[in-house]
Design a protein around this motif. Sequence first.
Motif, PDB file in Angstrom:
ATOM      1  N   PRO A  72      -3.792  -6.996   2.779  1.00  0.00           N
ATOM      2  CA  PRO A  72      -2.675  -6.535   3.612  1.00  0.00           C
ATOM      3  C   PRO A  72      -1.383  -7.325   3.399  1.00  0.00           C
ATOM      4  CG  PRO A  72      -4.679  -6.510   4.892  1.00  0.00           C
ATOM      5  CD  PRO A  72      -5.025  -7.162   3.580  1.00  0.00           C
ATOM      6  N   TRP A  73      -1.485  -8.654   3.299  1.00  0.00           N
ATOM      7  CA  TRP A  73      -0.285  -9.471   3.101  1.00  0.00           C
ATOM      8  C   TRP A  73       0.413  -9.105   1.798  1.00  0.00           C
ATOM      9  CZ3 TRP A  73       2.905 -12.860   5.483  1.00  0.00           C
ATOM     10  CH2 TRP A  73       3.777 -13.600   4.675  1.00  0.00           C
ATOM     11  N   THR A  74      -0.352  -9.031   0.727  1.00  0.00           N
ATOM     12  CA  THR A  74       0.218  -8.758  -0.594  1.00  0.00           C
ATOM     13  C   THR A  74       0.805  -7.347  -0.658  1.00  0.00           C
ATOM     14  OG1 THR A  74      -1.447 -10.235  -1.534  1.00  0.00           O
ATOM     15  CG2 THR A  74      -0.271  -8.795  -3.063  1.00  0.00           C
ATOM     16  N   THR A  75       0.106  -6.389  -0.078  1.00  0.00           N
ATOM     17  CA  THR A  75       0.594  -5.014  -0.084  1.00  0.00           C
ATOM     18  C   THR A  75       1.930  -4.898   0.641  1.00  0.00           C
ATOM     19  OG1 THR A  75      -1.667  -4.155  -0.207  1.00  0.00           O
ATOM     20  CG2 THR A  75       0.037  -2.637   0.581  1.00  0.00           C
ATOM     21  N   ALA A  76       2.051  -5.576   1.775  1.00  0.00           N
ATOM     22  CA  ALA A  76       3.310  -5.542   2.528  1.00  0.00           C
ATOM     23  C   ALA A  76       4.412  -6.282   1.791  1.00  0.00           C
ATOM     24  CB  ALA A  76       3.103  -6.141   3.915  1.00  0.00           C
ATOM     25  N   LEU A  77       4.080  -7.413   1.173  1.00  0.00           N
ATOM     26  CA  LEU A  77       5.071  -8.161   0.411  1.00  0.00           C
ATOM     27  C   LEU A  77       5.621  -7.310  -0.731  1.00  0.00           C
ATOM     28  CD1 LEU A  77       4.809 -11.865  -0.701  1.00  0.00           C
ATOM     29  CD2 LEU A  77       5.473 -10.119  -2.336  1.00  0.00           C
ATOM     30  N   LEU A  78       4.742  -6.639  -1.456  1.00  0.00           N
ATOM     31  CA  LEU A  78       5.175  -5.806  -2.573  1.00  0.00           C
ATOM     32  C   LEU A  78       6.090  -4.669  -2.117  1.00  0.00           C
ATOM     33  CD1 LEU A  78       1.791  -5.624  -4.529  1.00  0.00           C
ATOM     34  CD2 LEU A  78       3.889  -6.724  -5.329  1.00  0.00           C
ATOM     35  N   GLU A  79       5.889  -4.188  -0.902  1.00  0.00           N
ATOM     36  CA  GLU A  79       6.735  -3.097  -0.404  1.00  0.00           C
ATOM     37  C   GLU A  79       8.194  -3.531  -0.309  1.00  0.00           C
ATOM     38  OE1 GLU A  79       7.377   0.846   0.658  1.00  0.00           O
ATOM     39  OE2 GLU A  79       5.571  -0.138  -0.129  1.00  0.00           O
ATOM     40  N   HIS A  80       8.429  -4.810  -0.065  1.00  0.00           N
ATOM     41  CA  HIS A  80       9.806  -5.310  -0.007  1.00  0.00           C
ATOM     42  C   HIS A  80      10.510  -5.171  -1.359  1.00  0.00           C
ATOM     43  CE1 HIS A  80       9.378  -6.680   4.040  1.00  0.00           C
ATOM     44  NE2 HIS A  80       8.435  -7.553   3.751  1.00  0.00           N
ATOM     45  N   TRP A  81       9.731  -5.170  -2.443  1.00  0.00           N
ATOM     46  CA  TRP A  81      10.336  -4.976  -3.763  1.00  0.00           C
ATOM     47  C   TRP A  81      10.808  -3.538  -3.950  1.00  0.00           C
ATOM     48  CZ3 TRP A  81       6.543  -7.652  -7.759  1.00  0.00           C
ATOM     49  CH2 TRP A  81       6.383  -9.001  -7.400  1.00  0.00           C
ATOM     50  N   VAL A  96       4.862  -1.222  -8.549  1.00  0.00           N
ATOM     51  CA  VAL A  96       4.553  -1.728  -7.212  1.00  0.00           C
ATOM     52  C   VAL A  96       3.348  -0.989  -6.646  1.00  0.00           C
ATOM     53  CG1 VAL A  96       5.355  -1.717  -4.816  1.00  0.00           C
ATOM     54  CG2 VAL A  96       6.824  -2.653  -6.604  1.00  0.00           C
ATOM     55  N   ARG A  97       3.371   0.342  -6.735  1.00  0.00           N
ATOM     56  CA  ARG A  97       2.271   1.122  -6.163  1.00  0.00           C
ATOM     57  C   ARG A  97       0.953   0.835  -6.878  1.00  0.00           C
ATOM     58  NH1 ARG A  97       2.544   5.373  -2.944  1.00  0.00           N
ATOM     59  NH2 ARG A  97       4.114   3.991  -2.018  1.00  0.00           N
ATOM     60  N   LEU A 155      -7.358 -19.347 -13.233  1.00  0.00           N
ATOM     61  CA  LEU A 155      -6.322 -20.378 -13.296  1.00  0.00           C
ATOM     62  C   LEU A 155      -5.203 -20.034 -12.313  1.00  0.00           C
ATOM     63  CD1 LEU A 155      -5.994 -20.899 -17.174  1.00  0.00           C
ATOM     64  CD2 LEU A 155      -7.332 -22.264 -15.556  1.00  0.00           C
ATOM     65  N   PRO A 156      -5.396 -20.297 -11.016  1.00  0.00           N
ATOM     66  CA  PRO A 156      -4.317 -20.095 -10.046  1.00  0.00           C
ATOM     67  C   PRO A 156      -3.342 -21.265 -10.073  1.00  0.00           C
ATOM     68  CG  PRO A 156      -6.281 -20.870  -8.930  1.00  0.00           C
ATOM     69  CD  PRO A 156      -6.649 -20.721 -10.385  1.00  0.00           C
ATOM     70  N   ALA A 157      -2.140 -21.037  -9.526  1.00  0.00           N
ATOM     71  CA  ALA A 157      -1.118 -22.087  -9.471  1.00  0.00           C
ATOM     72  C   ALA A 157      -1.007 -22.630  -8.056  1.00  0.00           C
ATOM     73  CB  ALA A 157       0.231 -21.536  -9.929  1.00  0.00           C
ATOM     74  N   THR A 158      -0.967 -23.945  -7.938  1.00  0.00           N
ATOM     75  CA  THR A 158      -0.987 -24.570  -6.614  1.00  0.00           C
ATOM     76  C   THR A 158       0.190 -24.146  -5.743  1.00  0.00           C
ATOM     77  OG1 THR A 158       0.131 -26.524  -7.528  1.00  0.00           O
ATOM     78  CG2 THR A 158      -2.271 -26.605  -7.377  1.00  0.00           C
ATOM     79  N   GLN A 159       1.369 -23.953  -6.340  1.00  0.00           N
ATOM     80  CA  GLN A 159       2.559 -23.627  -5.561  1.00  0.00           C
ATOM     81  C   GLN A 159       2.925 -22.135  -5.619  1.00  0.00           C
ATOM     82  OE1 GLN A 159       5.890 -26.291  -5.170  1.00  0.00           O
ATOM     83  NE2 GLN A 159       4.951 -27.769  -6.542  1.00  0.00           N
ATOM     84  N   ASP A 160       1.973 -21.316  -5.990  1.00  0.00           N
ATOM     85  CA  ASP A 160       2.207 -19.875  -6.083  1.00  0.00           C
ATOM     86  C   ASP A 160       2.410 -19.291  -4.690  1.00  0.00           C
ATOM     87  OD1 ASP A 160       2.232 -17.162  -6.696  1.00  0.00           O
ATOM     88  OD2 ASP A 160       0.563 -17.299  -8.108  1.00  0.00           O
ATOM     89  N   GLN A 161       3.569 -18.679  -4.463  1.00  0.00           N
ATOM     90  CA  GLN A 161       3.862 -18.050  -3.176  1.00  0.00           C
ATOM     91  C   GLN A 161       3.802 -16.527  -3.259  1.00  0.00           C
ATOM     92  OE1 GLN A 161       7.421 -19.774  -1.277  1.00  0.00           O
ATOM     93  NE2 GLN A 161       7.155 -21.574  -2.565  1.00  0.00           N
ATOM     94  N   LEU A 162       3.426 -15.999  -4.426  1.00  0.00           N
ATOM     95  CA  LEU A 162       3.314 -14.558  -4.614  1.00  0.00           C
ATOM     96  C   LEU A 162       1.853 -14.128  -4.546  1.00  0.00           C
ATOM     97  CD1 LEU A 162       4.391 -11.769  -5.230  1.00  0.00           C
ATOM     98  CD2 LEU A 162       4.673 -12.448  -7.631  1.00  0.00           C
TER      99      LEU A 162
END
Length: 379
Positions: free
Chosen positions: A191-200, A293-294, A321-328
Motif C-alpha cells: 500500500p505505501w509503495t502504490t500510493a507513493l508511485l501515484e504521486h509520480w 507507474v501502473r 542487495l537493498p540500500a540502507t538509505q533507500d527511501q523509495l
Amino acid sequence: MCSSVNAELLVDKQTFTSQNFKTFNGNNIKEVNVGWESYGNLNPQKDNVILITHYFTGNSHAAGKYDVADASLGYWDAIIGPGKAIDTNRFFVISVDSLANLGVGDPHVITTGPASINPDTQKPYGLDFPVVTIRDFVNVQKLVLESLGIQKLYAVVGPSMGSMQAIDWAAAYPSKVERMMSVIGAGQSDPWTTALLEHWATPIKLDRNWNDGDYYAGSAPIDGLTASLMLITQNALSADFFNQLGKQTVPFQALESEPLHDIRKSHSIVNWLRSRAQARATTMDANHLLYLVRACQLFITGHQHDFSKAIASITAKTLFLPATQDQLLMPYHAKQTHQALIDSGKKSQIKMLEGPLGHLEGVTGISQHTDAIRAFLKQ
C-alpha cells in the motif's frame, strides 16, 4: 553484439519484433518492437546467459558504449565487462528495452507503447494502448531469448523495477532460472509503495496539455512530466545526499533573496532539481511514465494473489542487495522477500549497500559488492 576496444565494450543496438503479443490482462498488441543489446559471446550450449532487467527510467544500455566517443557508459559498466563481476569473458549478457520505455525519444531506445503508432488508426495509441505489467516485460524478454535459441538463464539480475522483473522471472519460469539477484528491489508493491508511485503520475494528469493522453498532435504535458521527474529524482536520492548537495554544490540558504521577495521564485535547490528534470524530459514521454507507474503498482511476484505460493515456486538461488538509505523501495521490501524465501526452505542471501545515494546506490554504487556478486555467480 559487442566488441572490446581499448578495454571498453562497444555495443550495437538490435531490434526484436513480434506479432500479436498477448498481454497478461488478455489484450493484444498487433506488433511489438523492442531494442536489445548484448555483451560477451553465447557459448555452443547456450547455457552461459545472464539477463539484465533495467530500472524505471533506464533502458537496455547496461554496459559499454555505442561509440568510442560516447561521453557516458552503460549504467552498470562497473560490474559488466571483461574480468568484472559479471564477466563477459565467461557470460553472454543481454538486456532488453521494456514496453512503454520512458526514453521513447532517445535514439538508442526501441520500444512499443502509447506513443507508438496504432496500426488500426495510423495514429499514436495514447491511452488505447493496453495496460501492461511486469509480467509482460518478462514475456517480451522471453521471446527475445527464444529467438536466439536460449531456453535457460544462468542468472537474471536487475535493479529497482528490474528487480521486480528478475524475481517474476524466477517465479513464472522456475525451471529456466538458476540464479536471481534483486538489487534495491521488492517482491510486491504494498500500500505505501502504490500510493507513493501515484504521486509520480498525478502532475501529468493535472497538466492541461495532457488531454486524457491525447496530446501527440499538439503540445505535450511537459510541465507535468517535469514535475513528475522532479519527484522521481528526489525519491531516488537520500536526505543526506540532498543536504550535502545544498552545502557543497548548490548555494542553499533558507532565506534566499528571490523566494523571500517573490512567491513565483524558487530556492536554489529546487531550481537545480527542476533543471535536471527539464533536461531529462526532452527524451521522455508522459503517457509512457503513467504506464510504467501502473506496471509497478500492479506488481506482485508471480502475478497471482498468493504471494507465499509464488515464493514457494522459486527454485533459483537468490541474492538481495537493498540500500540502507533507500527511501523509495525501502530495505524492508528486500528483507521481507528474502525471509519469505528462507521460511519456504529456499537458499537466499542478503547484503546491504551502504552510502549516501539512497535508492541510486543500487545503480551508481553497485561496485561495492563486486566480490559478493562474483562469488554468487560461482555458486
